[in-house]
Design an enzyme around this catalytic site. Sequence first.
Site, PDB file in Angstrom:
ATOM      1  N   GLY A   1       0.816  -1.207  -0.068  1.00 10.08           N
ATOM      2  CA  GLY A   1       0.004   0.112   0.161  1.00 10.08           C
ATOM      3  C   GLY A   1       0.881   1.425   0.040  1.00 10.08           C
ATOM      4  N   TYR A   2       1.825   1.412   0.710  1.00  8.36           N
ATOM      5  CA  TYR A   2       2.848   2.561   0.828  1.00  8.36           C
ATOM      6  C   TYR A   2       3.533   2.608  -0.436  1.00  8.36           C
ATOM      7  CZ  TYR A   2       6.555   5.621   2.761  1.00  8.36           C
ATOM      8  OH  TYR A   2       7.194   6.482   2.748  1.00  8.36           O
ATOM      9  N   SER A   3       4.176   1.422  -1.200  1.00  3.75           N
ATOM     10  CA  SER A   3       4.621   1.581  -2.211  1.00  3.75           C
ATOM     11  C   SER A   3       3.745   2.163  -3.464  1.00  3.75           C
ATOM     12  CB  SER A   3       5.121   0.224  -2.664  1.00  3.75           C
ATOM     13  OG  SER A   3       5.829   0.236  -4.087  1.00  3.75           O
TER      14      SER A   3
ATOM     15  N   SER B   1       1.000   4.188  -2.914  1.00  2.00           N
ATOM     16  CA  SER B   1       0.709   5.445  -2.710  1.00  2.00           C
ATOM     17  C   SER B   1       1.755   6.228  -3.137  1.00  2.00           C
ATOM     18  CB  SER B   1       0.188   5.520  -1.134  1.00  2.00           C
ATOM     19  OG  SER B   1       1.453   5.446  -0.375  1.00  2.00           O
TER      20      SER B   1
END
Length: 253
Positions: A157-159, A161
């Site tokens: 999810g971080y990547s 985003s």
Amino acid sequence: MNALFDLSGRTAVVTGARRGIGLAMAEALAVAGADIVGVSARLEATGSEVERRVRAAGRRFTALRVDLADRAAVRRLAADLEDLGPIDILVNNGGTIARAPAAEHPDEMWDHVIEVNLTSQFVLSREIGRAMVSRGRGKIIFTASLLSFQGGINVPGYSASKSGVAGLTKALANEWAAHGVTVNAIAPGYIATDNTQALRDDPERDRAILARIPAGRWGRADDLAGVTVFLAAPASDYVNGVVLPVDGGWLGR
């Protein structure tokens, strides 16, 4: 002060200003002359470290407590900022990270990270950017990541985003550069903040990361100070749509 880097008379909004990179960014902008509106989910109404540093630089400080995961609250924030007067600089730094292998990454974790790291930043940029376009000037700065270029491990999810932040930076620059609004992003490398504490606490990961950084050390939050002022100042008026790594040489390795 060199006029190319003078922010006197400007008002800057910094999300995620309570600690870490956001705190360093807010202080740097204040030292360059800007008044600061600090935004964070847990920002103290008075007496915060960021307020102390901004006031020590001789600038005004306004604290706003907002949960960037709450889209309605982000819209209210945009309206509140309009009431404060023209916003010259918007630093979209507020963010979060959630670690779990992709096969075990729950929807709730994914949704929360995307909402905070990407959607809230688009909503705020859209609302503040509209006024900047009307005035014919403004600076928008995103905090991207090395994972705007790479995939990472256990942070899908971080990547996603942060890759989205890189794309959003370019998309907004394409539309708004002709209207005097520059939109750029800073991609910090491995910076010693709360977000990277788990990596630094893992001896194997810590050694592997340090071995890859030509500078030979973890970054510090204040390593982002100079580039923040540059992208907020007249010196960068012809810089548009750039995702600028500040990574100790990581991407060049």
